[in-house]
Motif scaffolding. Structure first.
Motif, PDB file in Angstrom:
ATOM      1  N   GLU A  68      38.828  37.538  39.286  1.00 24.35           N
ATOM      2  CA  GLU A  68      39.547  37.932  40.500  1.00 24.35           C
ATOM      3  C   GLU A  68      39.511  39.442  40.696  1.00 24.35           C
ATOM      4  O   GLU A  68      39.311  39.939  41.804  1.00 24.35           O
ATOM      5  CB  GLU A  68      40.991  37.441  40.420  1.00 24.35           C
ATOM      6  CG  GLU A  68      41.779  37.648  41.700  1.00 24.35           C
ATOM      7  CD  GLU A  68      43.183  37.080  41.626  1.00 24.35           C
ATOM      8  OE1 GLU A  68      43.951  37.300  42.575  1.00 24.35           O
ATOM      9  OE2 GLU A  68      43.509  36.398  40.626  1.00 24.35           O
ATOM     10  N   LYS A  69      39.679  40.188  39.608  1.00 30.64           N
ATOM     11  CA  LYS A  69      39.646  41.653  39.685  1.00 30.64           C
ATOM     12  C   LYS A  69      38.260  42.162  40.035  1.00 30.64           C
ATOM     13  O   LYS A  69      38.111  43.193  40.695  1.00 30.64           O
ATOM     14  CB  LYS A  69      40.091  42.252  38.350  1.00 30.64           C
ATOM     15  CG  LYS A  69      41.559  42.033  38.009  1.00 30.64           C
ATOM     16  CD  LYS A  69      41.883  42.652  36.662  1.00 30.64           C
ATOM     17  CE  LYS A  69      43.348  42.399  36.279  1.00 30.64           C
ATOM     18  NZ  LYS A  69      43.666  42.962  34.938  1.00 30.64           N
ATOM     19  N   GLU A  70      37.245  41.435  39.592  1.00 26.07           N
ATOM     20  CA  GLU A  70      35.867  41.892  39.772  1.00 26.07           C
ATOM     21  C   GLU A  70      35.196  41.307  41.010  1.00 26.07           C
ATOM     22  O   GLU A  70      34.009  41.528  41.241  1.00 26.07           O
ATOM     23  CB  GLU A  70      35.029  41.515  38.536  1.00 26.07           C
ATOM     24  CG  GLU A  70      35.480  42.198  37.266  1.00 26.07           C
ATOM     25  CD  GLU A  70      34.563  41.848  36.104  1.00 26.07           C
ATOM     26  OE1 GLU A  70      33.627  41.049  36.307  1.00 26.07           O
ATOM     27  OE2 GLU A  70      34.792  42.377  35.011  1.00 26.07           O
ATOM     28  N   LYS A  71      35.950  40.509  41.781  1.00 26.92           N
ATOM     29  CA  LYS A  71      35.392  39.843  42.962  1.00 26.92           C
ATOM     30  C   LYS A  71      34.203  38.952  42.576  1.00 26.92           C
ATOM     31  O   LYS A  71      33.137  38.983  43.190  1.00 26.92           O
ATOM     32  CB  LYS A  71      34.995  40.867  44.019  1.00 26.92           C
ATOM     33  CG  LYS A  71      36.160  41.758  44.456  1.00 26.92           C
ATOM     34  CD  LYS A  71      35.822  42.602  45.633  1.00 26.92           C
ATOM     35  CE  LYS A  71      36.990  43.523  46.008  1.00 26.92           C
ATOM     36  NZ  LYS A  71      38.233  42.796  46.266  1.00 26.92           N
TER      37      LYS A  71
ATOM     38  N   LYS B 271      41.261  35.286  35.849  1.00 32.12           N
ATOM     39  CA  LYS B 271      41.971  36.545  36.136  1.00 32.12           C
ATOM     40  C   LYS B 271      41.001  37.725  36.122  1.00 32.12           C
ATOM     41  O   LYS B 271      41.088  38.628  36.953  1.00 32.12           O
ATOM     42  CB  LYS B 271      43.091  36.744  35.125  1.00 32.12           C
ATOM     43  CG  LYS B 271      44.260  35.785  35.305  1.00 32.12           C
ATOM     44  CD  LYS B 271      45.348  36.047  34.280  1.00 32.12           C
ATOM     45  CE  LYS B 271      46.512  35.059  34.461  1.00 32.12           C
ATOM     46  NZ  LYS B 271      47.585  35.272  33.442  1.00 32.12           N
ATOM     47  N   ILE B 272      40.078  37.702  35.166  1.00 26.44           N
ATOM     48  CA  ILE B 272      39.070  38.761  35.108  1.00 26.44           C
ATOM     49  C   ILE B 272      38.187  38.715  36.349  1.00 26.44           C
ATOM     50  O   ILE B 272      37.899  39.738  36.975  1.00 26.44           O
ATOM     51  CB  ILE B 272      38.205  38.604  33.841  1.00 26.44           C
ATOM     52  CG1 ILE B 272      39.062  38.821  32.579  1.00 26.44           C
ATOM     53  CG2 ILE B 272      37.031  39.583  33.857  1.00 26.44           C
ATOM     54  CD1 ILE B 272      38.359  38.460  31.284  1.00 26.44           C
TER      55      ILE B 272
ATOM     56  N   ARG C 130      33.753  49.975  36.042  1.00 25.02           N
ATOM     57  CA  ARG C 130      33.855  48.939  37.062  1.00 25.02           C
ATOM     58  C   ARG C 130      32.481  48.665  37.661  1.00 25.02           C
ATOM     59  O   ARG C 130      31.678  49.588  37.828  1.00 25.02           O
ATOM     60  CB  ARG C 130      34.825  49.366  38.167  1.00 25.02           C
ATOM     61  CG  ARG C 130      36.252  49.587  37.656  1.00 25.02           C
ATOM     62  CD  ARG C 130      37.197  49.877  38.803  1.00 25.02           C
ATOM     63  NE  ARG C 130      36.848  51.114  39.498  1.00 25.02           N
ATOM     64  CZ  ARG C 130      37.295  51.453  40.702  1.00 25.02           C
ATOM     65  NH1 ARG C 130      38.099  50.627  41.358  1.00 25.02           N
ATOM     66  NH2 ARG C 130      36.938  52.589  41.250  1.00 25.02           N
TER      67      ARG C 130
ATOM     68  N   THR D 221      32.323  55.069  40.109  1.00 25.57           N
ATOM     69  CA  THR D 221      32.827  53.707  39.887  1.00 25.57           C
ATOM     70  C   THR D 221      32.336  53.148  38.556  1.00 25.57           C
ATOM     71  O   THR D 221      33.106  52.581  37.771  1.00 25.57           O
ATOM     72  CB  THR D 221      32.391  52.778  41.029  1.00 25.57           C
ATOM     73  OG1 THR D 221      32.928  53.273  42.265  1.00 25.57           O
ATOM     74  CG2 THR D 221      32.884  51.361  40.817  1.00 25.57           C
TER      75      THR D 221
ATOM     76  N   GLU E 283      33.280  41.784  28.667  1.00 26.93           N
ATOM     77  CA  GLU E 283      33.274  43.247  28.679  1.00 26.93           C
ATOM     78  C   GLU E 283      32.002  43.794  28.047  1.00 26.93           C
ATOM     79  O   GLU E 283      31.452  44.796  28.502  1.00 26.93           O
ATOM     80  CB  GLU E 283      34.507  43.777  27.950  1.00 26.93           C
ATOM     81  CG  GLU E 283      35.812  43.520  28.709  1.00 26.93           C
ATOM     82  CD  GLU E 283      37.050  43.886  27.898  1.00 26.93           C
ATOM     83  OE1 GLU E 283      36.892  44.214  26.699  1.00 26.93           O
ATOM     84  OE2 GLU E 283      38.162  43.838  28.468  1.00 26.93           O
TER      85      GLU E 283
ATOM     86  N   GLN F 260      37.023  37.383  26.711  1.00 26.17           N
ATOM     87  CA  GLN F 260      37.243  38.674  27.361  1.00 26.17           C
ATOM     88  C   GLN F 260      36.347  39.744  26.753  1.00 26.17           C
ATOM     89  O   GLN F 260      35.734  40.532  27.477  1.00 26.17           O
ATOM     90  CB  GLN F 260      38.711  39.097  27.244  1.00 26.17           C
ATOM     91  CG  GLN F 260      38.980  40.426  27.951  1.00 26.17           C
ATOM     92  CD  GLN F 260      40.461  40.731  28.061  1.00 26.17           C
ATOM     93  OE1 GLN F 260      41.302  39.872  27.880  1.00 26.17           O
ATOM     94  NE2 GLN F 260      40.780  41.971  28.375  1.00 26.17           N
TER      95      GLN F 260
ATOM     96  N   ILE G 178      32.121  46.066  43.550  1.00 27.81           N
ATOM     97  CA  ILE G 178      33.469  46.174  44.115  1.00 27.81           C
ATOM     98  C   ILE G 178      33.521  47.179  45.256  1.00 27.81           C
ATOM     99  O   ILE G 178      34.476  47.195  46.034  1.00 27.81           O
ATOM    100  CB  ILE G 178      34.521  46.532  43.041  1.00 27.81           C
ATOM    101  CG1 ILE G 178      34.338  47.976  42.546  1.00 27.81           C
ATOM    102  CG2 ILE G 178      34.494  45.563  41.883  1.00 27.81           C
ATOM    103  CD1 ILE G 178      35.496  48.464  41.700  1.00 27.81           C
TER     104      ILE G 178
END
Length: 365
Positions: free
Chosen positions: A229-232, A226-227, A176, A171, A126, A122, A180
């Motif tokens: 999925e949030k970031e497409k 999971k990461i 982010r 954004t 990041e 993670q 997205i």
């Protein structure tokens, strides 16, 4: 028109090992950061059983697969956007590719040093994304001044471009990635953004490559999913070390080894197909007695542009295209029988080529 993925990540996460497995090239691999300064390029065939089947049906002398280029880009470190660790040079290499394959280290082999001291996927994700975001913010800041000047001069689209830049800046400042925003942009805005000289790194599609050991590191891979999925973004887990070993073996030995490991095909095939899907690509085929060949185009490509992919003369003198879908050709067993059954249809230049189409272009120059 080629399609390419840039393999990125921190130093010592397995990028060059993965690249070697993909291309069987001998990129220099070392236990030190910045081993790779100039990007190595591997031209990788996209595995597709349909190619061999069409070759057999048509009776072509040979089969030529479609390919994707993989670029092995040197490891990024904190401060890359300011030039740390030759960061500016490496970021410029990323700007040249169509999508990013971000290798994330999940294995914990102690003999291979981690540039941040310990394995933490993670944090690594990041860190890399922060560098790409900061580089994009600098690019937008540089673009804003001429756009504001264009607005004062009441130039066409200047107000809309400024609005898009503001949206992107907000954004990115929130930490982010710019990609997205794409689903919420209409086609006109996306086209307008592409027309700007603004190659944003975080607009590129991303595929996270979880580099695991023989255990699979399942909890870590789930965290990466999971990461993503949030970031497409997409995710594929692969043991680069194992795949590199397989790539070095003779074909039959590799098959025996995979059978012993319970693998039907190399995991690299999943990676290549995932990259293909990430870029929303499809394959169409051409065939004659000399060769059956696979071609790569983006989904939605019209017959005229597809003809140009094969040869510029076909596009310039395009009359029509004879098309048979792969399932119909396979079921009929020959092109002639497919024609007799009415499965070969004639299409004009605006026909959207479908995945698996066998295309025969009629042209006149």
């Amino acid at each position: 028109m080629g399609f390419s993925l840039g393999i990125v990540g921190l130093p010592n996460v397995g990028k060059s090992t993965l690249f070697n497995a993909l291309s069987r090239a001998k990129a220099e691999v070392s236990n030190y950061p910045f081993t790779t300064i100039n990007p190595n390029v591997g031209v990788v065939a996209v595995p597709d059983q349909r190619l061999d089947q069409i070759q057999k049906i048509i009776g072509s002398a040979k089969a030529i697969p479609t390919v994707i280029d993989f670029f092995d880009i040197a490891g990024l470190v904190k401060g890359a956007h300011k030039g740390e660790g030759l960061g500016n040079q490496f970021l410029s290499h990323i700007r040249e590719v169509d999508a990013i394959a971000h290798v994330v280290r999940c294995f914990s082999a102690g003999e291979i040093v981690h540039v941040e001291g310990e394995v933490n996927p993670q944090r690594d994700i990041e860190l890399i994304e922060a560098e790409l975001i900061l580089a994009d913010l600098a690019a937008i800041d540089k673009k804003l001044e001429p756009v504001r000047a264009a607005l004062k001069a009441k130039q066409k689209d200047a107000e809309r471009i400024l609005h898009l830049l503001d949206m992107l800046e907000i954004t990115l400042q929130q930490g982010r990635p710019a990609r997205i925003l794409l689903p919420s942009m209409n086609s006109d805005d996306q086209k307008l953004l592409k027309e700007q000289d603004l190659p944003l790194l975080t607009l590129k599609p991303v595929l996270y490559v979880a580099n695991v050991d023989e255990t699979g590191n399942l909890p870590t891979v789930e965290a990466i999913k999971k990461i993503a999925e949030k970031e497409k973004a997409g995710v594929v887990a692969i043991c680069a070390k194992l795949e590199a070993e397989l790539a070095e073996l003779p074909e039959q030995e590799a098959k025996d080894y995979m059978k012993e490991m319970g693998m039907e095909v190399p995991a690299l095939h999943r990676l290549i197909r995932s990259g293909y899907a990430l870029l929303d690509l499809i394959t169409f085929f051409t065939a004659n007695e000399k060769e059956t060949r696979a071609w790569t185009v983006r989904r939605g490509t019209k017959a005229l542009a597809a003809a140009g992919k094969v040869h510029s003369d076909l596009e310039r003198g395009f009359i029509a295209a004879e098309v048979v879908r792969y399932p119909d050709l396979k079921e009929s067993g020959s092109y002639l029988k497919a024609r007799e059954k009415g499965q070969v249809h004639t299409e004009g230049k605006n026909y959207e080529v479908q995945d698996g189409d066998l295309v025969l272009v009629k042209f006149n120059i």
